[in-house]
Design an enzyme around this catalytic site. Structure first.
Site, PDB file in Angstrom:
ATOM      1  N   GLU A  13       0.825  -1.207   0.000  1.00 24.29           N
ATOM      2  CA  GLU A  13       0.000   0.000   0.000  1.00 24.29           C
ATOM      3  C   GLU A  13       0.858   1.254   0.000  1.00 24.29           C
ATOM      4  O   GLU A  13       0.450   2.305  -0.490  1.00 24.29           O
ATOM      5  CB  GLU A  13      -0.942  -0.046   1.218  1.00 24.29           C
ATOM      6  CG  GLU A  13      -1.966   1.062   1.303  1.00 24.29           C
ATOM      7  CD  GLU A  13      -1.490   2.201   2.195  1.00 24.29           C
ATOM      8  OE1 GLU A  13      -2.109   3.277   2.136  1.00 24.29           O
ATOM      9  OE2 GLU A  13      -0.516   2.002   2.952  1.00 24.29           O
ATOM     10  N   HIS A 297      -4.099  -2.347   2.610  1.00 29.24           N
ATOM     11  CA  HIS A 297      -3.540  -1.672   3.774  1.00 29.24           C
ATOM     12  C   HIS A 297      -3.221  -2.695   4.864  1.00 29.24           C
ATOM     13  O   HIS A 297      -2.130  -2.696   5.460  1.00 29.24           O
ATOM     14  CB  HIS A 297      -4.567  -0.655   4.270  1.00 29.24           C
ATOM     15  CG  HIS A 297      -4.023   0.431   5.133  1.00 29.24           C
ATOM     16  ND1 HIS A 297      -3.799   0.266   6.478  1.00 29.24           N
ATOM     17  CD2 HIS A 297      -3.679   1.714   4.854  1.00 29.24           C
ATOM     18  CE1 HIS A 297      -3.333   1.394   6.989  1.00 29.24           C
ATOM     19  NE2 HIS A 297      -3.255   2.295   6.032  1.00 29.24           N
TER      20      HIS A 297
END
Length: 323
Positions: A13, A297
């Site tokens: 991410e 994430h």
């Protein structure tokens, strides 16, 4: 002396969570770190003010040496010292998230030998970060299941663009314990926070909630430098936060929160909380939870944690287990 651990800040991410998790675990494990290519894929790249403030906050609490903690820097080096709990005051200087800074230093504060009281000035309800109500009503109660005690209060709300909110957190020393049971709630509750805007906006949001059979709705007016609106809808540890903004109708704020909560489904914790609790699950061990899905994430966060603590996580669909 422990060997320097190299972290690629552009991995996965490639955002600020790599910085926050690396700093927390560096302090906890006594591992020196160098993070390179910080936010290399973002525009602008490098450290933002909230990342700089987080790094300096960890350095204040855990001493040691810190290099590269300047806005725009793409390389950060930290060699931790000894953790000292106590009274600290941190000012981000922008509307950068006070909540994300708090989540950076909380694992470190729990590892100290005495109680701490921290004041953080900045944004309390800003995009791409947990809101204050989420932090208080969902995140901190989740930490209590790990046997960790922390409480918070809000002196003033902080919204974009100026921030100026004041978050106070108080912690007690503690070591994360495995979670064997996640308490679930079926009845949703809502908190509508509003600052510097007509109360009618909050009433319109409440009406949509009531029409959807959400009957426990609280409205809180808060002082702030800038006008703002935040809505939290949650069933226990499964929550959804939506920020009001210019051009987004009040009715849509509520509907977005309802839709997001429904999308989480029948789970122990929502997908954002799953990400936020990874570090505590890894430190505690023998913990498992079901969430709606694993974001990029979250997968990136797992990778960083495993670099410090070794192989930790196993994933079966949307169930995460730490042995």
């Amino acid at each position: 002396m422990t060997e320097m651990l190299e972290i690629d800040g552009s991995f996965g991410e490639g955002g600020g969570q790599i910085i926050r998790t690396s700093l927390s675990l560096s302090a906890l494990t006594g591992t020196p770190i160098t993070i390179r290519n910080i936010r290399a894929g973002r525009s602008p790249s490098g450290l933002k003010p909230q990342h700089v403030a987080g790094a300096r906050a960890v350095r204040s609490i855990c001493r040691g040496t810190l290099e590269g903690a300047e806005e725009g820097s793409q390389t950060l080096t930290y060699t931790p010292g000894k953790i000292y709990g106590g009274k600290y005051d941190f000012n981000i200087g922008t509307a950068g998230s006070t909540i994300l800074l708090a989540q950076t230093i909380l694992p470190v504060l729990f590892a100290s030998s005495k109680k701490s009281r921290i004041t953080i000035t900045g944004g309390t309800d800003v995009p791409k970060a947990p809101t204050y109500d989420y932090f208080k009503e969902i995140f901190l109660p989740a930490l209590s299941l790990f046997g960790l005690n922390a409480k918070c209060s809000l002196e003033k709300a902080g919204y974009f663009p100026r921030g100026g909110g004041q978050l106070i957190i108080e912690t007690e020393p503690g070591k994360p314990k495995p979670v064997s049971y996640w308490s679930r709630e079926s009845v949703p509750k809502a908190i509508i926070s509003i600052s510097g805007l007509p109360l009618g906006i909050a009433m319109r949001e409440k009406k949509v909630l009531l029409n959807n059979k959400i009957e426990e709705v609280y409205i809180r007016e808060r002082p702030a430098l800038d006008p703002g609106n935040a809505l939290l809808l949650h069933r226990g540890l499964v929550g959804s936060s939506v920020l009001g903004r210019k051009g987004l109708r009040a009715e849509k704020v509520s509907q977005n929160a309802i839709d997001s909560l429904n999308e989480e489904g029948d789970v122990d914790i929502d997908h954002n909380l799953a990400d936020q609790l990874l570090i505590y699950s890894a430190l505690a061990g023998k913990t498992s939870f079901k969430t709606s899905h694993l974001s990029k994430h979250t997968e990136t966060n797992m990778h960083i944690i495993e670099k410090f603590l070794g192989k930790q996580f196993s994933v079966d669909g949307n169930v995460v287990t730490v042995e």
